[in-house]
Design a protein around this motif. Structure first.
Motif, short mmCIF file in Angstrom:
data_model
loop_
_atom_site.label_atom_id
_atom_site.label_comp_id
_atom_site.label_asym_id
_atom_site.label_seq_id
_atom_site.Cartn_x
_atom_site.Cartn_y
_atom_site.Cartn_z
N THR A 1 0.83 -1.20 0.00
CA THR A 1 0.00 0.00 0.00
C THR A 1 0.86 1.25 0.00
O THR A 1 0.60 2.21 -0.74
N GLN B 1 0.87 3.99 -2.90
CA GLN B 1 0.51 5.37 -2.60
C GLN B 1 1.52 6.34 -3.18
O GLN B 1 1.17 7.39 -3.73
N PRO C 1 -7.30 11.52 -6.03
CA PRO C 1 -7.44 10.60 -4.90
C PRO C 1 -8.32 9.39 -5.17
O PRO C 1 -7.99 8.28 -4.77
N SER C 2 -9.45 9.58 -5.87
CA SER C 2 -10.34 8.45 -6.09
C SER C 2 -9.71 7.42 -7.02
O SER C 2 -9.84 6.21 -6.81
N ASP D 1 -7.00 5.60 -5.00
CA ASP D 1 -7.60 4.62 -4.08
C ASP D 1 -8.00 3.35 -4.81
O ASP D 1 -7.79 2.24 -4.34
N ALA E 1 -6.52 -0.38 -4.17
CA ALA E 1 -7.40 -1.47 -3.73
C ALA E 1 -7.37 -2.62 -4.71
O ALA E 1 -7.32 -3.79 -4.31
N SER F 1 -14.15 8.31 -1.49
CA SER F 1 -12.99 8.72 -0.70
C SER F 1 -12.45 7.48 0.02
O SER F 1 -12.90 6.36 -0.23
N GLU F 2 -11.53 7.69 0.94
CA GLU F 2 -10.99 6.56 1.68
C GLU F 2 -12.05 5.88 2.53
O GLU F 2 -11.92 4.71 2.87
N THR F 3 -13.10 6.62 2.88
CA THR F 3 -14.14 6.06 3.74
C THR F 3 -15.50 5.94 3.06
O THR F 3 -16.43 5.39 3.64
N HIS G 1 -12.43 -1.34 -3.84
CA HIS G 1 -12.24 0.00 -3.32
C HIS G 1 -12.01 -0.12 -1.82
O HIS G 1 -12.61 -0.97 -1.15
N LEU G 2 -11.13 0.71 -1.28
CA LEU G 2 -10.75 0.61 0.12
C LEU G 2 -11.94 0.67 1.07
O LEU G 2 -11.94 0.03 2.12
N ALA G 3 -12.98 1.43 0.70
CA ALA G 3 -14.12 1.60 1.60
C ALA G 3 -15.20 0.55 1.39
O ALA G 3 -16.16 0.51 2.14
#
Length: 296
Positions: A7, A11, A19-20, A23, A27, A97-99, A148-150
């Motif tokens: 990761t 990054q 950012p999207s 991410d 992922a 986003s990340e979340t 995706h991370l979220a």
């Protein structure tokens, strides 16, 4: 390399991107690496008597490179049918986003994946004429064909098995939602903001024009489109190690991938035959089986 270390590496590698997109790349690579590690573990565990890439798809996602060699469609004697371009212009889908999970189109379907026991039964019966099936087991995987991370959903299914001792898997996921949204290739030296590009048909999703540069050649079939190819096992692996991947994208948003090796797993063991146990035509037949789904 650990997922944490990978990761961190990704990054740094994706800092130039929004950012999207970064991410999603991270992922996808993490999930791909985990999938490969699991296949190698399954193959080594199940074939203890047999003599015995880290960042999967990153180059393809960014620049059409990497270690994937698609080559000529093993099923087609002529080039695939013309690729439909994804919808023009930006969309209003939330980039996430990340979340927060990104938005994307929902493709209507009245089918669902059958239960795990029925998946195992389907594998054993469908592949019985192609060899001896052993070690079949079902794993719950990401709902979409990209990660995706979220996104913590696990509504997809992958059936891993050995076919005459050779690693094989059937994966059933969705190509719609955020998996259908990406960024088109703006071309060299372009200053234009490419914005979001969206796949709304099986042909567009199969071609992956917003993810793979240049787009993949796909062939239309009843109910969708498919692509088939021979991914490289990596520069350090002998040419005798073969993998065949056939992926069917259906009109109602499903992606069924049949992945088979001529070894017990990816870079695991030694070649047991010259080619994987399933031909491209047979793999497509398996992907097209209605046995994977509930009746609509």
């Amino acid at each position: 390399m650990t997922d944490h270390g990978l990761t961190d590496l990704l990054q740094r590698a994706t800092e130039p991107f929004d950012p999207s997109s970064a991410d999603r790349i991270i992922a996808d690579s993490i999930h791909g690496g985990a999938r490969r590690r699991r296949r190698r573990h399954l193959a080594v565990t199940a074939t203890a008597g047999v003599a015995a890439a880290a960042v999967a798809g990153l180059g393809v996602l960014l620049a059409g490179g990497g270690d994937t060699v698609r080559g000529e469609d093993p099923l087609a004697t002529q080039p695939g049918s013309p690729t439909s371009a994804p919808a023009d212009g930006p969309t209003s889908y939330d980039p996430g986003s990340e979340t927060e999970v990104p938005g994307g189109p929902e493709i209507p379907t009245d089918r669902g994946i059958v239960g795990d026991a029925r998946l195992v039964a389907a594998v054993q019966e469908l592949l019985a004429s192609s060899g001896t099936v052993t070690g079949a087991e079902v794993e719950h995987v990401s709902t979409g064909v990209t990660g995706h991370l979220a996104d913590t959903t696990r509504e997809g299914r992958r059936i891993d098995l050995l076919l005459d001792g050779m690693g094989t898997s059937i994966t059933i996921q969705r190509w719609d939602g955020y998996s259908a949204v990406g960024v088109a290739d703006p071309g060299p030296n372009s200053e234009e903001d490419p914005g979001q590009r969206v796949a709304t048909t099986a042909q567009e999703a199969c071609a992956g024009a917003y993810r793979v540069f240049p787009p993949v050649e796909c062939t239309s079939v009843a109910g969708g489109a498919y692509e088939a190819g021979w991914p490289s096992q990596g520069a350090g692996t002998p040419d005798t190690y073969k993998e065949l991947v056939v992926t069917l994208f259906t009109d109602d948003g499903w992606a069924i991938q049949v992945d088979t090796y001529n070894t017990p797993g990816e870079k695991a063991g030694v070649p047991l035959r010259e080619l994987p146990p399933l031909s491209a035509a047979r793999a497509l037949e398996i992907a097209q089986s209605p046995r994977w789904f509930t009746e609509g």
